[in-house]
Design a protein around this motif. Structure first.
Motif, short mmCIF file in Angstrom:
data_model
loop_
_atom_site.label_atom_id
_atom_site.label_comp_id
_atom_site.label_asym_id
_atom_site.label_seq_id
_atom_site.Cartn_x
_atom_site.Cartn_y
_atom_site.Cartn_z
N UNK A 72 0.90 -1.31 0.16
CA UNK A 72 -0.08 -0.02 -0.02
C UNK A 72 0.71 1.22 0.22
N UNK A 73 2.13 1.21 0.54
CA UNK A 73 2.69 2.36 0.75
C UNK A 73 3.30 2.64 -0.75
N UNK A 74 3.85 1.79 -1.53
CA UNK A 74 3.99 2.03 -2.92
C UNK A 74 3.11 2.49 -3.70
N UNK A 75 1.98 1.66 -3.48
CA UNK A 75 0.68 2.53 -4.18
C UNK A 75 0.66 3.96 -4.13
N UNK A 76 0.53 3.99 -2.70
CA UNK A 76 0.03 5.53 -2.42
C UNK A 76 1.03 6.43 -3.05
N UNK A 77 2.51 6.15 -2.88
CA UNK A 77 3.51 6.96 -3.09
C UNK A 77 3.52 7.29 -4.84
N UNK A 78 3.19 6.45 -5.55
CA UNK A 78 2.90 6.53 -6.80
C UNK A 78 1.70 7.44 -7.13
N UNK A 79 0.37 7.16 -6.34
CA UNK A 79 -0.61 7.95 -6.63
C UNK A 79 -0.50 9.47 -6.34
N UNK A 80 0.50 9.69 -5.16
CA UNK A 80 0.70 10.97 -4.90
C UNK A 80 1.64 11.69 -5.66
N UNK A 81 2.33 10.74 -6.68
CA UNK A 81 3.05 11.38 -7.44
C UNK A 81 2.42 12.25 -8.77
N UNK A 82 1.11 11.37 -8.83
CA UNK A 82 0.33 11.86 -10.01
C UNK A 82 -0.56 12.90 -9.70
N UNK A 83 -0.69 13.45 -8.58
CA UNK A 83 -1.40 14.43 -8.44
C UNK A 83 -0.95 15.75 -9.25
N UNK A 84 -2.41 16.20 -9.66
CA UNK A 84 -2.17 17.52 -10.45
C UNK A 84 -2.16 17.03 -12.22
N UNK A 85 -2.08 15.96 -12.42
CA UNK A 85 -2.21 15.30 -13.80
C UNK A 85 -3.35 15.51 -14.05
N UNK A 86 -3.92 15.51 -15.26
CA UNK A 86 -5.42 15.94 -15.93
C UNK A 86 -6.24 14.63 -15.99
#
Length: 393
Positions: free
Chosen positions: A281-295
């Motif tokens: 889950x930590x890897x999943x959330x880290x990836x998702x956070x890195x996508x914040x702001x993308x359309x």
């Protein structure tokens, strides 16, 4: 002879003309009143709340159409790969068939040069080679090499025909998938166009009021998320207290004293106590956070833009879990848990039609790709009606 008629006076003519004019005006008024009475009343302008509900419904319907598009695209891509594979096999078998045909041709030429009856040549020139294969007397006249060549030719011809038939069926299925893909694309575009048209008709004041309605909705969802976070924190403290009490009792019974070497592991704070899941889950959330702001872009799977299920699929891929493409399939993967028991990394699905999904990050919040015109962001899971929560691994 003089006329005995009395000439009409000028005043009489004027009175007649006036009467006709009044009558015409009256008839015109009656006609206008009749038309007005018969006309359909103008439809009342919808309220902002009604406009917002309509727009939200259109976005949700576009979400459903997007999932249909995703499913059709996945099917078309798989079918296209299968067709390419079959066509490649057909080409290879055709090459082998041509080689076998050349072998038969060589045998036929040799028979001709030797002056013998060219049964092989007859085979090659026959309108129906299969009929000749069924003639046992031909096979008995051929030598071993000729017989093997004919048998190979027959087998390769049968295989090539079978593969051509498979390729044709697969092409027909691909055509159907592509047609469904086009229909789904049109449906998405139609819903989004209708939503944009509704919003474009609003005045600046109405748009400001609509934004205020949206802020109130977000605030209400945030309060519910905070309440869930409070409840989950209390539950976590209760579990920790129970674990501490249990550990203390075990230490006293075993005589180890302070329990500094009890060998027990209280976990990572995850309600399930599954450290492997917490690591994923930590890897999943880290990836998702890195996508914040993308359309948000419907049908997109990254890396520059995403739709909702494209984001969840890509995020869980970083943890070694392959999720299906659509929300309808993703909801079937893993274990369904109560909303109150949701843990970071879990997938939260929305609406009765399961047309949206986000990644739970704790505290009643998620990261998701919301809708056209918005970017990947963090939001309360209560912003939309929750369908279910699923733990993928």
């Amino acid at each position: 002879m003089a006329s005995h008629r009395k000439p009409r006076s000028r005043s009489g003519l004027m009175r007649t003309s006036q009467a006709v004019g009044i009558t015409t005006a009256a008839l015109t008024s009656v006609a206008l009143l009749s038309q007005t009475a018969g006309a359909a009343p103008a439809e009342p302008k919808p309220s902002l709340e009604e406009v917002q509900k309509k727009v939200d419904d259109l976005y949700r319907q576009a979400g459903v159409a997007t999932q249909k598009y995703n499913a059709a695209k996945e099917s078309a891509d798989q079918q296209r790969g299968e067709v390419d594979g079959l066509l490649d096999q057909v080409a290879k078998r055709t090459d082998k068939l041509n080689d076998a045909r050349r072998e038969l041709g060589s045998l036929a030429a040799a028979q001709y040069r030797n002056g013998s009856t060219s049964e092989t040549a007859s085979l090659l020139l026959a309108d129906d080679p299969q009929q000749m294969f069924d003639q046992r007397q031909l096979m008995s006249r051929l030598g071993d090499r000729q017989q093997r060549a004919v048998e190979d030719y027959e087998s390769l011809q049968r295989e090539a025909n079978d593969k051509r038939g498979e390729a044709q069926k697969s092409l027909e299925t691909l055509t159907e998938s592509q047609s469904e893909l086009r229909d789904s694309k049109k449906a998405v575009q139609a819903k989004l166009s209708e939503a944009r048209e509704l919003l474009s008709k609003l005045t600046a004041e109405e748009k400001a009021r609509l934004a205020e309605i949206e802020r109130r909705k977000e605030a209400a969802a945030k309060r519910k998320a905070e309440e869930l976070a409070r409840q989950q924190a209390e539950e976590e403290r209760r579990r920790e207290a129970e674990e501490a009490a249990r550990q203390e009792q075990e230490d006293q019974e075993s005589g180890t004293g302070d329990g500094s070497d009890s060998g027990s592991d209280s976990g990572t704070g995850s309600g399930s106590g599954d450290t492997s899941y917490a690591a994923k889950a930590e890897k999943v959330i880290a990836f998702a956070e890195a996508q914040i702001g993308k359309p948000y872009v419907w049908g997109a799977v990254g890396p520059d833009s995403y739709d909702c299920s494209g984001l969840t699929q890509d995020a869980w891929k970083t943890a070694g879990i392959s999720l299906p493409r659509t929300t309808w399939d993703q909801v079937k993967v893993g274990t369904t848990v109560k909303t109150a028991d949701a843990e970071p990394g879990d997938l939260v699905f929305f609406y009765d039609d399961i047309s949206h999904v986000g990644i739970y990050i704790g505290g009643g919040k998620m990261i998701h790709a919301p809708k056209p015109g918005a970017n990947v962001r963090t939001e309360s899971i209560y912003y939309m009606p929750i369908h279910s929560v699923v733990r993928p691994a």
